[in-house]
Design an enzyme around this catalytic site. Structure first.
Site, mmCIF file in Angstrom:
data_model
loop_
_atom_site.group_PDB
_atom_site.id
_atom_site.type_symbol
_atom_site.label_atom_id
_atom_site.label_comp_id
_atom_site.label_asym_id
_atom_site.label_seq_id
_atom_site.Cartn_x
_atom_site.Cartn_y
_atom_site.Cartn_z
ATOM 1 N N ASP A 144 -3.657 16.924 -21.597
ATOM 2 C CA ASP A 144 -2.869 17.862 -20.830
ATOM 3 C C ASP A 144 -1.910 18.660 -21.689
ATOM 4 O OD1 ASP A 144 -0.813 15.244 -19.451
ATOM 5 O OD2 ASP A 144 -2.638 15.090 -20.562
ATOM 6 N N HIS A 223 0.545 12.280 -17.940
ATOM 7 C CA HIS A 223 -0.083 13.591 -17.782
ATOM 8 C C HIS A 223 -1.595 13.540 -17.670
ATOM 9 C CE1 HIS A 223 3.280 16.591 -18.550
ATOM 10 N NE2 HIS A 223 3.803 15.444 -18.203
ATOM 11 N N SER A 567 -1.271 23.232 -18.335
ATOM 12 C CA SER A 567 -2.013 21.978 -18.170
ATOM 13 C C SER A 567 -2.349 21.719 -16.716
ATOM 14 C CB SER A 567 -1.174 20.796 -18.637
ATOM 15 O OG SER A 567 -1.110 20.729 -20.009
#
Length: 774
Positions: A144, A223, A567
């Site tokens: 990400d 993430h 992201s």
């Protein structure tokens, strides 16, 4: 027409290696890229050819074998090895070698309950596109994008339940790699594959400290879990974050898709987790090579280098090119270095590049100033400060040794506790991380803080779970607060009210200030980014090993969290690509990209043109073709198709004469601007340019007539020949030319923007145009 000369840096050994490095005998990691595999060799045979190549520059076969880090054996042909610069130089001279790339610990950027509904895909109501999706759809999740570490997945999250899913398809060839806190039982009928890649990282840094991250596919950061859930999370009812914010049904865009996880990024030793992460080229290339071989159909990569890279100096570009050969769609984030122009990354034409936009949902928290003025900011901290407290600007509370240009930033160890204790502090965004500004106010004894935007950031407000009561405000609101503090002459006060969730509170989408911008400095004839998608304040599943702020001082654990960045935008578009793969299994990756681009919208929910963070009209250098529109992409009418061979011809024009396989560049390859792309970018136009394009009819009715229209850039004309396209069957292709003529000079180097479209009675197939004058 003068297209600028592009120097192919990867062709010159002297440009790859500094002149004095040839005498350096220290071992470094290099990727030796050999192109594609031209024959059906077994993995063992491929490994032996790589050993043989290394033996030609090493003193012994044993040393050659010991130096090998990765052997890329599937779609990509090449290897990563420990070499001296002199050995790398010798390998680069071999005819079969396309490029030798020195691996560096690059700082790669680790570039929901509302975002899918806002985008027009009502998953909770059982939207027919989602329901029609095939369960065989798979996705490779590689990381990400917000300067974060610790990718992977938290498999226990409800978003990755396999309840009701059928058995894993027999076509799947991947594995469930075990490791620290991760075993084969963590894979299921939803997470069908998991791998991790750490050899490049550990060759450079030494063995990973197991307290900093899991040496396995498990996500310690959050993430990887967040982006995977945004892409393919199952529907989870009554989900919320941080005590009830954004309550609703959380779902990924492709909730029935299978998920495969490829963890490639790791925390830099002895650094604060925020910003302290890195991804090595050799690890990423190994992950992509495996993902293609495993059988993924869509690869979502929320990672980007800290600067644009040439196509054969960039492992993501190399991997994506080989994915295109297998008709795998590769979707990448465009970067978080906006609003500076020329910062967009992941720019080759075989990658679908995504920018980030804002939604219409706000978590409004009112700041009541001592003079009675009410400032409506945003917050996701449930704490409130109902009584009036003294209000002070960080600039008035800074310690004497803080530089003048940093006094208002609330940077670590910058505030005087005797001036801050018990007060609300106004902290300006700019330098330093937003989380750590709150930590500094808390360290100095502050009761809360107001996170204030600069002029460059305008209305772009982030929602984050700060460690003390916080409200974030826009630039215009910041000016009002500063004006009040100055007028109060040391007696300013404020209180922070409890926040409330509001939908449709402002015109949206509008572009995020951080979203990287064009022009494309590596491929100037390819307009980037391609599209925009929601990337601000996105709610999705989170790793329970990571606090919501990622700070060691934060002891909270959450199942869902907000995050922002390109992201977060990337998996939105990747999910749409997976849906299109399911609906149109015979479409090429280029056709899917075209469908997403030509159906994108340039209008917000108020029917006006999409704006940037300051309220100015946004351009294709910010949103590409526009905001992605899932409800329209399944039926685009016409698509701009392109093949792997087309991309090789493009590379010939770029300057690469050896693609590492049995493909010889023609003496006069087609110009780069003639690649059949769904947008047009022309740098330094001088007079008139004619561009070739073709479209394929994919509409439901084989008989169709499309008419051309254009809104050219200022001072130019854009015409098509022919201006009417007649189709008699689905799959039929028609060629046309676009002629762009500069009739009026309007400034050197500046880009003008326009559009052209093909229309029938139902479809509008729209493409952006960006042109600069020579």
């Amino acid at each position: 027409m003068n297209i600028p000369t592009i120097i192919p840096l990867f062709l010159s050994l002297l440009l790859l290696f500094p002149p004095l490095a040839i005498c350096d005998e220290r071992q470094r990691t290099y990727i030796v890229y050999l192109g594609s595999h031209t024959q059906q060799y077994t993995p063992d045979q491929i490994l032996e050819t790589h050993h043989s190549c290394l033996t030609s520059v090493k003193d012994s076969e044993e040393e050659a074998r010991a130096s090998l880090i990765y052997s890329y054996k599937h779609s990509i042909n090449g290897f990563a090895a420990s070499l001296t610069p002199q050995q790398a130089s010798k390998l680069n001279e071999l005819e079969e070698v396309v490029a030798v790339i020195e691996s560096r610990p690059r700082k790669y950027s680790t570039h929901t309950t509302r975002s899918w509904e806002f985008s027009g895909l009502n998953l909770a109501a059982g939207y027919d596109v989602a329901e029609s999706m095939k369960k065989e759809t798979t996705m490779a999740e590689a990381g990400d994008l917000l300067h974060r570490a610790g990718y992977g997945v938290w498999p226990e999250a409800e978003s990755f339940s396999d309840e009701g899913m059928e058995a894993v398809p027999k076509s799947w060839k991947g594995i469930c790699q075990t490791g620290q806190e991760f075993n084969s039982s963590h894979c299921n009928k939803k997470i069908i594959g998991a791998r991790y890649y750490i050899k490049g990282f550990e060759t450079y840094y030494g063995r990973l400290d197991a307290t900093e991250d899991y040496r396995s596919p498990r996500d310690k950061d959050g993430h990887g879990t967040h982006t995977a859930a945004t892409f393919a999370g199952r529907q989870v009812r009554n989900a919320s974050a941080l005590g009830g914010f954004a309550r609703g049904t959380a779902s990924g865009g492709a909730p029935l898709a299978r998920l495969a996880v490829y963890k490639v990024c790791w925390p830099i030793p002895n650094q604060e987790k925020i910003g302290g992460n890195t991804c090595f080229d050799e690890d990423m290339l190994a992950a992509m090579d495996d993902a293609i071989a495993d059988g993924v159909q869509v690869i979502s990569i929320s990672i980007g280098a800290d600067e644009p890279l040439s196509p054969v100096n960039d492992s993501l570009s190399i991997g994506a090119l080989h994915a295109a050969r297998k008709n795998v769609v590769v979707v990448c984030s465009g970067g978080n270095d906006g609003p500076k122009p020329g910062t967009v990354v992941n720019t080759p034409p075989w990658i679908l590049t995504v920018g980030a936009s804002n939604m219409d949902r706000g978590f409004l928290g009112t700041v009541v100033l001592g003079n009675g003025m009410k400032i409506t900011g945003q917050t996701v901290t449930h704490h409130k400060l109902p009584k009036r407290l003294p209000l002070i600007s960080a600039a008035d509370a800074a310690l004497p040794w803080v530089p003048d240009n940093e006094t208002d930033q609330c940077l670590p160890d910058s505030l005087a506790p005797e001036k801050v204790r018990g007060k609300i502090v106004l902290c300006l965004r700019g330098s330093g991380t937003r989380y750590l500004k709150g930590v500094e106010v808390k360290r100095a004894g502050g009761a809360g803080f107001i996170l204030a935007n600069t002029a460059a950031l305008g209305d772009d407000v982030f929602l984050e779970p700060h460690v003390l009561p916080t409200t974030a405000v826009t630039y215009d609101e910041t000016r009002e607060i500063v004006r009040y503090i100055r007028s109060a002459k040391g007696n300013a006060t404020a209180r922070l009210r409890e926040p409330r969730t509001v939908l449709g509170y402002k015109a949206a989408p509008f572009m995020a200030s951080f979203s990287s911008r064009g022009p494309n400095v590596i491929h100037p004839c390819i307009l980037k980014p391609d599209v925009a998608a929601p990337g601000v304040n996105i709610l999705a599943a989170w790793s329970q090993a990571s606090p919501p702020t990622k700070l060691s001082q934060d002891r909270r654990s959450v199942k869902y969290n907000f995050d922002s960045g390109t992201s977060m935008a990337c998996p939105h578009v990747a999910a749409l690509a997976a849906l299109l793969k399911a609906i149109h299994p015979t479409w090429s990756s280029a056709a899917i990209r075209s469908a997403i681009m030509t159906t994108a919208s340039t209008r917000n929910n108020k029917g006006r043109t999409i704006t940037d963070e300051r309220g100015h009209t946004a351009t294709p250098f910010q949103f590409g073709s526009g905001q992605f529109c899932p409800s329209k992409a399944a039926d685009p009418g016409l698509v701009y198709d392109a093949s792997y061979t087309d991309y090789l011809l493009y590379l010939c024009s770029y300057g690469l004469k050896n693609a590492g396989e049995r493909f010889n560049c023609p003496k006069f390859p087609p110009p780069m601007y003639d690649l059949n792309y769904p947008s047009v970018s022309v740098p330094k136009l001088n007079g008139t340019l004619t561009i070739k394009r073709s479209v394929m009819n994919v509409g439901g009715d084989g008989n169709a007539v499309y008419f051309f229209s254009a809104k050219p850039p200022l001072g130019m004309t854009v015409t098509a020949r022919p201006s009417v396209l007649f189709f008699s069957r689905v799959g039929e292709r028609k060629e046309f030319t676009l002629t762009i003529e500069a009739r009026e000079y309007y400034g050197e180097g500046g880009y003008g923007f326009g559009w052209y479209s093909w229309r029938d009675n139902y479809h509008v197939v729209r493409s952006p145009i960006a042109v600069s004058m020579g």
